[in-house]
Scaffold this motif. Structure first.
Motif, PDB file in Angstrom:
ATOM      1  N   GLU A 141       0.824  -1.211   0.000  1.00 30.33           N
ATOM      2  CA  GLU A 141       0.000   0.000   0.000  1.00 30.33           C
ATOM      3  C   GLU A 141       0.861   1.265   0.000  1.00 30.33           C
ATOM      4  O   GLU A 141       0.588   2.230  -0.717  1.00 30.33           O
ATOM      5  N   ILE A 144       2.367   1.481  -3.691  1.00 31.47           N
ATOM      6  CA  ILE A 144       1.577   1.015  -4.838  1.00 31.47           C
ATOM      7  C   ILE A 144       1.661   1.972  -6.026  1.00 31.47           C
ATOM      8  O   ILE A 144       1.681   1.538  -7.178  1.00 31.47           O
ATOM      9  N   GLU A 145       1.735   3.272  -5.781  1.00 34.09           N
ATOM     10  CA  GLU A 145       1.751   4.244  -6.876  1.00 34.09           C
ATOM     11  C   GLU A 145       3.068   4.265  -7.641  1.00 34.09           C
ATOM     12  O   GLU A 145       3.106   4.689  -8.788  1.00 34.09           O
ATOM     13  N   CYS A 147       5.065   1.445  -8.017  1.00 37.30           N
ATOM     14  CA  CYS A 147       5.452   0.099  -8.430  1.00 37.30           C
ATOM     15  C   CYS A 147       4.659  -0.379  -9.644  1.00 37.30           C
ATOM     16  O   CYS A 147       3.481  -0.050  -9.797  1.00 37.30           O
ATOM     17  N   TYR A 148       5.330  -1.142 -10.463  1.00 41.34           N
ATOM     18  CA  TYR A 148       4.706  -1.806 -11.604  1.00 41.34           C
ATOM     19  C   TYR A 148       4.960  -3.297 -11.431  1.00 41.34           C
ATOM     20  O   TYR A 148       6.110  -3.729 -11.333  1.00 41.34           O
ATOM     21  N   GLN A 166      -4.732  -7.308  -7.744  1.00 42.32           N
ATOM     22  CA  GLN A 166      -5.658  -6.461  -8.508  1.00 42.32           C
ATOM     23  C   GLN A 166      -6.942  -6.223  -7.722  1.00 42.32           C
ATOM     24  O   GLN A 166      -7.516  -5.138  -7.766  1.00 42.32           O
ATOM     25  N   TRP A 169      -5.801  -3.821  -4.715  1.00 42.29           N
ATOM     26  CA  TRP A 169      -5.286  -2.520  -5.142  1.00 42.29           C
ATOM     27  C   TRP A 169      -5.688  -2.286  -6.599  1.00 42.29           C
ATOM     28  O   TRP A 169      -4.846  -2.332  -7.509  1.00 42.29           O
ATOM     29  N   SER A 171      -6.278   0.285  -8.271  1.00 35.55           N
ATOM     30  CA  SER A 171      -5.623   1.413  -8.955  1.00 35.55           C
ATOM     31  C   SER A 171      -4.149   1.126  -9.243  1.00 35.55           C
ATOM     32  O   SER A 171      -3.489   1.913  -9.917  1.00 35.55           O
ATOM     33  N   GLY A 172      -3.647   0.013  -8.755  1.00 41.68           N
ATOM     34  CA  GLY A 172      -2.233  -0.315  -8.958  1.00 41.68           C
ATOM     35  C   GLY A 172      -1.933  -0.770 -10.374  1.00 41.68           C
ATOM     36  O   GLY A 172      -2.812  -1.209 -11.108  1.00 41.68           O
ATOM     37  N   LYS A 173      -0.675  -0.665 -10.740  1.00 41.88           N
ATOM     38  CA  LYS A 173      -0.210  -1.126 -12.057  1.00 41.88           C
ATOM     39  C   LYS A 173       0.211  -2.589 -11.904  1.00 41.88           C
ATOM     40  O   LYS A 173       1.381  -2.886 -11.653  1.00 41.88           O
TER      41      LYS A 173
END
Length: 182
Positions: A141, A144-145, A147-148, A166, A169, A171-173
């Protein structure tokens, strides 16, 4: 990557806040994600690319033969057997691995099948399997913004990781692809 590594030390002490991109495959993904937390404030990790990152339940993904190999006692026996086996026998065993080219087979024969190397590899496998259990939700968390995540369906070491992440999260990549070997 540790606080004492050359990259982290240079970036932290030079006064430069140059962004760093971490990339890790399998257990390397686990190490990169944890490094983001450990290096916070010292190094600006702009992005982290995690390829089939083994972030939870590593022991469940190990083949039964590997689980037997990493048991204490068996590790030493296997290492001694490899050490004292003649090269013609090692070459014969390696010949079954059709995916390896000649250079890879020679590398395997010259170093990886030695007693010392086999002990280190098996020890690291055991420690990794004993260490990586539950997913650290707070850590994911927290980053998360930046990381890919790339997973492969059918990967024995990361079964269901992509779908699980998925769901938690959205909104995660986080991507899952077909036909990519671990």
């Amino acid at each position: 990557l540790s606080r004492s590594s050359g990259t982290a030390t240079t970036a932290a002490t030079s006064g430069s806040r140059a962004p760093v991109v971490l990339m890790g495959h399998s257990i390397g993904g686990y190490i990169c994600l944890h490094s983001m937390r450990r290096l916070a404030g010292e190094v600006e990790v702009q992005r982290c690319v995690l390829l089939m990152a083994t972030l939870q339940h590593l022991g469940k993904g190990l083949a039964p033969s590997v689980k037997r190999l990493v048991r204490p006692g068996f590790m030493q026996s296997m290492g001694a057997m490899l050490h004292y086996s003649p090269n013609f026998l090692k070459r014969f065993l390696i010949s079954f691995h059709k995916e390896l080219d000649v250079e890879d087979k020679e590398l395997l024969l010259s170093g990886l099948l030695s007693w010392e190397v086999s002990q280190n590899v098996l020890y690291m496998a055991r420690i990794e399997a004993d260490t990586i259990h539950e997913l650290d939700h707070l850590l994911v968390e927290e980053h998360i913004e930046r990381c890919y995540y790339l997973f492969a369906d059918g990967d024995q070491y990361t079964p269901g990781h992509a779908v699980y992440m998925q769901r938690h999260w959205p909104s995660g990549k986080i991507e899952e692809h077909t036909g990519i070997p671990h």
